[in-house]
Motif scaffolding. Structure first.
Motif, PDB file in Angstrom:
ATOM      1  N   GLU A 123      17.977  25.540  19.477  1.00 50.94           N
ATOM      2  CA  GLU A 123      18.410  24.294  18.857  1.00 50.94           C
ATOM      3  C   GLU A 123      17.404  23.895  17.773  1.00 50.94           C
ATOM      4  OE1 GLU A 123      21.182  22.873  19.430  1.00 50.94           O
ATOM      5  OE2 GLU A 123      21.853  23.773  21.312  1.00 50.94           O
ATOM      6  N   GLY A 124      17.606  22.739  17.190  1.00 56.10           N
ATOM      7  CA  GLY A 124      16.677  22.229  16.192  1.00 56.10           C
ATOM      8  C   GLY A 124      15.970  20.989  16.677  1.00 56.10           C
ATOM      9  N   ARG A 130      12.165  13.364  15.288  1.00 53.76           N
ATOM     10  CA  ARG A 130      11.354  13.271  14.070  1.00 53.76           C
ATOM     11  C   ARG A 130      10.712  11.887  13.947  1.00 53.76           C
ATOM     12  NH1 ARG A 130      13.104  17.103   9.759  1.00 53.76           N
ATOM     13  NH2 ARG A 130      14.799  18.367  10.599  1.00 53.76           N
ATOM     14  N   ASN A 159      12.804  30.796  13.940  1.00 51.72           N
ATOM     15  CA  ASN A 159      13.565  29.713  13.323  1.00 51.72           C
ATOM     16  C   ASN A 159      13.180  28.361  13.922  1.00 51.72           C
ATOM     17  OD1 ASN A 159      15.842  28.818  11.553  1.00 51.72           O
ATOM     18  ND2 ASN A 159      16.664  28.144  13.524  1.00 51.72           N
ATOM     19  N   ALA A 160      13.001  28.311  15.267  1.00 52.90           N
ATOM     20  CA  ALA A 160      12.597  27.063  15.918  1.00 52.90           C
ATOM     21  C   ALA A 160      11.214  26.632  15.446  1.00 52.90           C
ATOM     22  CB  ALA A 160      12.617  27.240  17.433  1.00 52.90           C
ATOM     23  N   THR A 163      11.528  25.219  11.996  1.00 48.91           N
ATOM     24  CA  THR A 163      12.148  23.892  12.073  1.00 48.91           C
ATOM     25  C   THR A 163      11.138  22.845  12.514  1.00 48.91           C
ATOM     26  OG1 THR A 163      14.290  24.875  12.611  1.00 48.91           O
ATOM     27  CG2 THR A 163      13.992  22.552  13.149  1.00 48.91           C
ATOM     28  N   ALA A 166       8.727  22.113   9.693  1.00 49.10           N
ATOM     29  CA  ALA A 166       9.375  21.319   8.652  1.00 49.10           C
ATOM     30  C   ALA A 166       9.513  19.858   9.082  1.00 49.10           C
ATOM     31  CB  ALA A 166      10.746  21.907   8.326  1.00 49.10           C
ATOM     32  N   ALA A 167       9.758  19.662  10.374  1.00 47.75           N
ATOM     33  CA  ALA A 167       9.963  18.301  10.879  1.00 47.75           C
ATOM     34  C   ALA A 167       8.649  17.564  11.111  1.00 47.75           C
ATOM     35  CB  ALA A 167      10.763  18.346  12.181  1.00 47.75           C
TER      36      ALA A 167
END
Length: 683
Positions: A123-124, A130, A159-160, A163, A166-167
């Motif tokens: 998931e993200g 955030r 990918n997690a 993410t 980035a968050a």
């Protein structure tokens, strides 16, 4: 119903500590479904507290023991489980990820000194997580990121990780990477990004120059700097964990015990005496004055009230008397369900919770968490202190519940139980506000959302045996005259014996908004005897309370008594009250009765990219846009005036529109005329 408690306990005994330095209070936060509760199970197994983990699907986890949690297969409340690791007692505070239960999350943050942000590899990172990271950043709370569900069919660790970075920012760096059935230490692999990230946070300013000059930095120096940076809240390690296999649990426990700060390293919240004077100099000292706070309250018809408590200073011992202070109103105003109170209570049993299992405690030192049984008046957010020196902690801020749910007892026999049940639930949950609306005569539960209201109604039914019906919410509308009119009131009953006789003539005219009610006496010649003029006014006021059209109170009118008639025997106070009410009703029939609706000032904090959608939605709710203010780098505050009848479910609609990225507040502004087209829909 079968007890699905996980009985596969290993050592099971509560870790005993006598020093705050040997405690770590860690809150687990993150999106719903990220695997927080399952991660707690894996850590309990890794430390020997459990022999095998329970599962959310089977309803056998330590932390999700409430009936509602087992049925819904998700956490709805804060839960505590402690474990021993390398001579340290680790208190794991599991919190719900669903937005409706943010009150439990806030309590967990108050009880903790550091946080694990749990992100699923499949998931993200959602918007509320955030925003929570940003809040923790503002107060400097130490954090680490745990990427779970490595064994999920759609898991993508890289990918997690991207993410999360980035968050949460570029200070989020992995310490390990998954490799088959284990982890590889990136520090031992001399990962440049990790080493440079640690050196950037080093207090040794020469370290970066030496590293860039080609010097090989000793690994112990890097580890020491890493641990200090994590404790300061300036570096945020990422640890991958597979809860199913246990991979990563040992590494995570090492970070918790070695890098996360102990309670003495974490600042104590603001302390006051009961008169509001700040009290300075209190530290996390076992020999200091007692200072503790109730972070969660649960009530059971059979067990009684149990308080989960964080001790900030001093030592709690059984069978001692403490002072309980609750001052929500002093700090947050009258708009809450918690009355201020101060009283002394005797400490009952002390225990260390492992989910719902209570393990006896001889004493509880500063920095630790425990459960106290049968504190009859203590509520969530209350302060416990020495009765010789009462103290008060400012309660943590709570979001305002903004979803109104009108309820009523299913049967008359349930009414008393409903009152008792709601009172106890309000003591447990500061995000539940109970309103007895004097205008609509409805019981209104102000909740955080539909899931929150479902849990409240479930508790009423299953815990307190109260059958409750939800009913349509009535917004407190009002009526007024749309123009001037006259009315004739005649109340005559003379059929033998003592009769009733009263006649009055009135003129009614509207007043400006907020004008209230004026009564003017212009009777001449004693047509209405002086003693009965107040009776006419009383009758008019009584009719105004009942309304003259749709049954809503009437406001903002001037009534002038012009003339009338009386009988020497049959006239009475009650007769003229009746005549006054009849006269107002006749005047209303001869004029246009306008409906007034309450209008709220609504402020919506929203990401910049959603400003247009939010403004359009507010306009569709008959909102009057007042303007926007830029907040920070990428958020905007949209202000509008919106009729209350249009925003009864705005909490749910805004969450859907913004995917949880927006929040709002609402405050009563004024009453204004409701359009006839809207009035027609209400009839």
């Amino acid at each position: 119903m079968a007890d699905k408690t996980n009985t596969s306990q290993g050592t099971g005994a509560a870790p005993a500590v006598d020093s705050p330095a040997a405690i770590r209070n860690v809150v687990l936060v993150g999106p719903s479904g990220a695997g927080k509760t399952t991660l707690v199970e894996a850590l309990l197994v890794a430390s020997g507290v459990l022999n095998r983990p329970g599962t959310v699907l089977d309803g056998t986890t330590v932390c999700d023991f409430d009936d509602a949690e087992i049925r819904q297969q998700r956490s709805v409340g804060l839960s505590l489980a402690s474990l021993p690791s390398d001579g340290v007692k680790v208190n794991l505070i599991d919190t719900p990820g669903y937005a409706d239960f943010v009150g439990e999350l806030r309590a967990g943050l108050r009880a903790a000194d550091c946080a694990l942000f749990v992100v699923a590899a499949n998931e993200g990172v959602d918007e509320p997580t955030r925003a929570l990271w940003q809040e923790c950043d503002e107060v400097g709370m130490p954090r680490a990121v745990v990427i779970t569900k490595l064994d999920h069919a759609r898991a993508n660790y890289e990918n997690a990780l991207a993410t999360a970075r980035a968050a949460f920012g570029d200070k989020v760096l992995p310490l390990y990477r998954p490799d088959g059935d284990g982890l590889i230490s990136l520090l031992s692999q001399s990962d440049e990004a990790l080493i440079e990230g640690i050196i950037e946070e080093s207090e040794d300013e020469s370290l970066m120059d030496r590293y860039l000059g080609g010097e090989e930095i000793d690994r112990k120096v890097l580890i020491d700097d890493l641990e200090r940076a994590v404790a300061r809240g300036s570096f945020f390690p990422v640890i991958p964990v597979c809860s199913g296999s246990g991979v990563g649990t040992a590494e995570l426990l090492e970070v918790i015990t070695s890098a996360f700060p102990s309670p003495p390293e974490h600042p104590i919240p603001d302390v006051f005496n009961p008169h509001g004077v700040p009290r300075k100099g209190i530290t996390c000292d076992t020999g200091g004055p007692l200072l503790a706070e109730v972070v969660k309250t649960t009530s059971d018809p059979y067990v009684g009230r149990v308080s989960l408590v964080r001790v900030f200073s001093g030592t709690i011992r059984p069978d001692t008397t403490v002072h309980v202070s609750g001052h929500f109103t002093s700090f947050f105003g009258e708009h809450n369900s918690h009355q201020d109170h101060d009283e002394d209570e005797r400490i009952g049993t002390l225990s260390f919770p492992l989910g719902k299992t209570q393990r006896p405690a001889g004493q509880v030192v500063a920095g630790d968490l425990c459960a106290i049984g049968r504190l009859t008046r203590a509520e969530t957010g209350d302060t416990l202190s020495d009765k010789a020196e009462p103290l008060l902690l400012k309660p943590w801020s709570m979001p305002e519940p903004l979803l109104p749910i009108a309820v009523q007892a299913h049967a008359k026999t349930d009414e008393d139980k409903l009152g008792i049940g709601l009172q106890r639930l309000a003591a447990e949950d500061p995000t539940l506000r109970i309103e007895q609306n004097p205008e609509t005569h409805q019981i209104v539960l102000w909740c955080m959302g539909e899931a929150h209201s479902d849990v409240v109604l479930d508790a009423l039914a299953n815990r307190y045996g109260v059958t409750v019906d939800t009913v349509e919410l009535r917004v407190p509308l009002r009526e007024t005259f749309g123009g001037a009119a006259k009315g004739h009131g005649r109340h005559v009953k003379q059929s033998g014996g003592h009769g009733q006789y009263a006649v009055c003539d009135i003129a009614v005219e509207p007043l400006p908004e907020g004008g209230g009610f004026e009564f003017v006496d212009k009777v001449v010649g004693g047509a209405v005897p002086r003693q009965f003029i107040p009776s006419v006014e009383k009758g008019v006021r009584a009719q105004m309370e009942k309304g003259v059209g749709a049954g809503y109170p009437m406001v903002d009118i001037r009534v002038t008594l012009l003339d009338g008639k009386a009988h020497s025997v049959d006239s009475s106070d009650m007769a003229f009250q009746m005549a006054g009410g009849l006269a107002l009703r006749e005047a209303a029939a001869a004029s246009r009765v306008a409906m007034l609706e309450p209008v709220d000032l609504v402020s919506v904090l929203v990401p910049d990219e959603l400003v247009g959608a939010v403004m359009s939605d507010l306009s569709g709710r008959r909102g009057r846009l007042l303007g926007t203010d830029k907040i920070g780098d990428n958020r905007t505050l949209v202000k509008a005036e919106v009729p209350q009848v249009e925003i009864t479910r705005y909490t749910i609609d805004l969450r859907s529109l913004s995917h949880g990225a927006a929040s709002f507040t609402r405050h009563f502004s004024r009453y204004e005329a409701m359009p006839e087209s809207v009035v027609a829909k209400l009839k």
